[in-house]
Write a protein that holds these residues in place. Structure first.
Motif, PDB file in Angstrom:
ATOM      1  N   SER A 286       6.879  -1.894  -2.080  1.00 50.58           N
ATOM      2  CA  SER A 286       7.834  -2.660  -2.950  1.00 50.58           C
ATOM      3  C   SER A 286       9.052  -1.871  -3.544  1.00 50.58           C
ATOM      4  CB  SER A 286       7.102  -3.319  -4.005  1.00 50.58           C
ATOM      5  OG  SER A 286       6.571  -2.249  -4.961  1.00 50.58           O
TER       6      SER A 286
ATOM      7  N   ASP B   4      -0.794   2.556   2.159  1.00 47.36           N
ATOM      8  CA  ASP B   4       0.454   2.002   2.052  1.00 47.36           C
ATOM      9  C   ASP B   4       1.453   2.853   1.159  1.00 47.36           C
ATOM     10  OD1 ASP B   4      -0.057  -0.067   3.730  1.00 47.36           O
ATOM     11  OD2 ASP B   4      -0.450  -1.319   2.500  1.00 47.36           O
TER      12      ASP B   4
ATOM     13  N   LEU C  83       5.593   2.899  -3.348  1.00 51.08           N
ATOM     14  CA  LEU C  83       4.880   1.661  -2.923  1.00 51.08           C
ATOM     15  C   LEU C  83       5.918   0.826  -2.069  1.00 51.08           C
ATOM     16  CD1 LEU C  83       2.986   0.570  -6.218  1.00 51.08           C
ATOM     17  CD2 LEU C  83       2.645   2.375  -5.010  1.00 51.08           C
TER      18      LEU C  83
ATOM     19  N   HIS D 164      -3.894   4.880  -1.516  1.00 49.71           N
ATOM     20  CA  HIS D 164      -3.905   3.576  -0.593  1.00 49.71           C
ATOM     21  C   HIS D 164      -3.087   4.079   0.872  1.00 49.71           C
ATOM     22  CE1 HIS D 164      -3.329  -0.135   1.272  1.00 49.71           C
ATOM     23  NE2 HIS D 164      -4.326  -0.423   0.956  1.00 49.71           N
TER      24      HIS D 164
ATOM     25  N   ASP E  50      -4.073  -8.044  -5.238  1.00 50.99           N
ATOM     26  CA  ASP E  50      -4.018  -8.673  -3.996  1.00 50.99           C
ATOM     27  C   ASP E  50      -5.113  -9.461  -3.890  1.00 50.99           C
ATOM     28  OD1 ASP E  50      -6.239  -6.995  -3.499  1.00 50.99           O
ATOM     29  OD2 ASP E  50      -5.131  -5.571  -2.063  1.00 50.99           O
TER      30      ASP E  50
ATOM     31  N   SER F 240      -4.248  -0.589  -9.298  1.00 54.66           N
ATOM     32  CA  SER F 240      -3.193  -0.977  -8.734  1.00 54.66           C
ATOM     33  C   SER F 240      -2.074  -1.598  -9.659  1.00 54.66           C
ATOM     34  CB  SER F 240      -3.895  -2.585  -8.164  1.00 54.66           C
ATOM     35  OG  SER F 240      -4.259  -3.526  -9.097  1.00 54.66           O
TER      36      SER F 240
ATOM     37  N   ARG G  83       0.504  -6.643  -6.893  1.00 54.04           N
ATOM     38  CA  ARG G  83      -0.437  -6.811  -5.596  1.00 54.04           C
ATOM     39  C   ARG G  83      -0.671  -5.630  -4.895  1.00 54.04           C
ATOM     40  NH1 ARG G  83      -1.483 -11.903  -4.515  1.00 54.04           N
ATOM     41  NH2 ARG G  83      -1.566 -11.688  -2.193  1.00 54.04           N
ATOM     42  N   GLU G  84      -0.440  -4.199  -5.249  1.00 52.63           N
ATOM     43  CA  GLU G  84      -0.262  -3.352  -4.423  1.00 52.63           C
ATOM     44  C   GLU G  84      -1.306  -2.116  -5.102  1.00 52.63           C
ATOM     45  OE1 GLU G  84       4.143  -2.703  -2.815  1.00 52.63           O
ATOM     46  OE2 GLU G  84       4.182  -2.639  -5.035  1.00 52.63           O
ATOM     47  N   ARG G  85      -2.311  -1.841  -4.100  1.00 50.14           N
ATOM     48  CA  ARG G  85      -3.243  -0.880  -4.593  1.00 50.14           C
ATOM     49  C   ARG G  85      -2.558   0.679  -4.507  1.00 50.14           C
ATOM     50  NH1 ARG G  85      -9.033  -2.772  -3.191  1.00 50.14           N
ATOM     51  NH2 ARG G  85      -8.578  -5.059  -2.840  1.00 50.14           N
TER      52      ARG G  85
END
Length: 563
Positions: free
Chosen positions: A506, A488, A504, A486, A290, A365, A368-370
């Protein structure tokens, strides 16, 4: 904030340090020493210094007597007269907040700058422990030099009062002379903290660039700075305090020095350019997909655009390395997966004020997602939060007997710590295995911690093992292996409580499995985001070291979907 206040620094912990600090106080506060600081005052700035951007809204608040300094709100016409904790005092006396008044830009803001600087001079123009400490003095030199064109100009373009300008230029010269002396002597007030010493010398270099046409003072300052850079910037490009946030800050500071030298048509030393060229790839090393930073040793995510700008300004080639053996980190990248892992000993005692007890922790990660994170660091945290966010339990690693792998002392430094942190990296056909261990739990418990982490070539399979081994007999000890998620990430435990499903934003999904302990899903907190603390969850695998060994195996595999 009185003149007689003792400096808060670990250099006075030992008898020799206390003696040197007391001797320094006696010398620097004497009338004879004050006379030695008198010299020819510059007539003006030889060269202007670029300053940071400010916040006009905060500047407007200052005009109303409201100051937000180091996260603390102060309402006062003279903030220097108010008692405050050390972090606030350092920020106040560093004067970085002048940039906010400059951003506000009005005639009233100019007058406010002059009034505040004049008030400071009335109270602190002579040596005082904290205001004249090396790191604080260096900050102040940079701020005053950067903002001088603003506060020294009149409301209609005319210069400010001649006496005021002469007083400012004279005190800038005196402060620079004092700073050079404490740096040459490496006196107690030069500072024990790595970034503080570097900041002090950067301030000295700026002063020599801006105030003197002679070459010798600048060459002396640069020689001191280059020696400190050589001490602090490691061969692999990492910064000695092992903090990604400081990696960014120090890189920006060194690039600023290079720019100031170039603007004044001074030669850029090879040692300075070499440090920039090494540090930029290591800053890339610490970035997740990210664009933000990995959360180790007092670091939050940061602003991706600002990190991009820092790398662009550095103008240094070099991709992120896979390993940083001198700094003590490993980077595993395969497919869309990225793991950054702490595989080194904490920073040295003189530079460990930001060190966390997170040895062998890691972050993961996906694109782009942790996914798996450490809790991170809250800026300007209270004393309780500072201890909590540095604890081993705030990191994705194993904690034994609810103790920290490095002891966090009351003065903010580390006591007991891992003395030996071993790491071996193996790669085959795109897959990576990290095999590492530390002895931080050996002194209190007689136990060694070994962690192995494997990343498959396609990035969809992460496996790990945490093993504890006794090297002397002892009682049964509880252990917990934590995987902070994370905020999210949506997590749910499967019905038989043997695994956790992760989803996630996504839509990508993972299944976390563990053996060798009881798996639970517990509350956690995330301190890495710009908007403040966020609630999140953590996967915890709990067990007991009852015999000679205990081990927990775990895996995180990408799956097609979560029903």
């Amino acid at each position: 904030m009185s003149r007689g206040a003792a400096p808060s620094s670990t250099q006075a912990k030992h008898p020799q340090g206390r003696f040197r600090a007391e001797l320094e106080r006696l010398v620097f506060s004497s009338a004879i020493y004050r006379l030695t600081l008198i010299g020819t005052a510059p007539n003006g700035l030889v060269q202007t210094i670029a300053g940071p951007s400010g916040d006009a809204r905060r500047g407007a608040e200052m005009l109303r007597g409201e100051f937000t300094i180091a996260g603390e709100h102060v309402t006062a016409s003279n903030p220097f007269a108010m008692p405050a904790r050390e972090e606030v005092q350092v920020a106040l006396h560093g004067f970085g907040w002048l940039a906010d008044l400059r951003a506000e830009g009005s005639a009233a803001a100019r007058e406010c700058c002059r009034a505040l600087i004049s008030g400071w001079l009335e109270r602190y123009s002579e040596w005082s422990p904290l205001p004249w400490r090396g790191d604080v003095l260096g900050r102040r030199l940079v701020a005053w030099l950067a903002e001088y064109p603003f506060f020294a100009q009149g409301t209609a373009g005319a210069l400010a009062d001649d006496a005021f300008r002469a007083r400012i230029l004279a005190t800038l010269g005196r402060q620079a002379r004092h700073l050079e002396r404490v740096a040459l002597l490496r006196a107690p007030s030069f500072g024990a903290d790595g970034s503080g010493r570097l900041g002090a010398l950067i301030g000295l270099v700026y002063a020599r660039i801006a105030l003197s046409r002679a070459k010798e003072p600048l060459q002396r300052a640069l020689a001191l700075l280059l020696k400190e850079i050589d001490r602090q910037v490691l061969p692999d490009g990492g910064y000695c305090q092992r903090s990604p946030a400081l990696q960014l800050d120090i890189l920006n500071a060194l690039v600023g020095v290079r720019s100031a030298l170039a603007a004044g048509k001074h030669a850029v030393p090879r040692g300075l350019q070499g440090a920039i060229d090494r540090m930029a790839p290591m800053l890339r090393f610490f970035r997740h997909g990210d664009g933000g930073l990995a959360l180790f040793n007092h670091t939050a995510e940061g602003d991706a655009a600002q990190i991009d700008a820092a790398l662009a300004a550095a103008d240094a080639d070099g991709t992120a390395p896979s390993a940083a053996p001198h700094t003590g980190f490993q980077r595993l990248a395969a497919g869309s997966a990225l793991i950054v892992m702490d595989t080194g000993a904490p920073a040295a005692p003189e530079s460990d004020s930001r060190a966390h007890a997170g040895t062998l922790s890691f972050e993961l990660s996906h694109g782009r997602e942790r996914v798996i994170v450490n809790c991170g660091a809250r800026a300007h945290a209270s004393a309780e939060w500072l201890v909590a966010q540095r604890a081993t339990a705030a990191h994705s690693t194993l904690a034994l007997a609810n103790a920290n792998s490095s002891e966090i002392m009351a003065d903010g430094h580390l006591g007991r710590r891992p003395r030996h942190v071993l790491c071996r990296r193996e790669e085959a056909d795109g897959a990576v295995l990290i095999d590492t261990s530390h002895d931080g739990y050996e002194p209190p418990f007689g136990v060694l911690h070994r962690r192995r982490v494997y990343l498959a070539a396609d990035g969809g399979d992460v496996r790990g093992e945490d093993r504890l081994t006794r090297i002397r007999p002892g009682d049964a000890l509880a252990l917990a292996v934590r995987f902070h998620l994370h905020p999210d990430v949506q997590a749910s435990i499967v019905h038989d409580r043997t695994a956790t499903l992760l989803r996630l934003p996504s839509g990508v999904a993972f299944r976390f499995d563990a053996s060798g302990g009881r798996l639970t899903l517990e509350e956690s907190i995330y301190l890495g985001a710009a908007g403040g603390a966020r609630r999140t969850e953590q996967i915890v695998v709990e067990s007991t070291l009852a015999g000679e060994e205990a081990h927990v195996k775990w895996s995180l595999r990408r799956i097609a979907s979560v029903d």
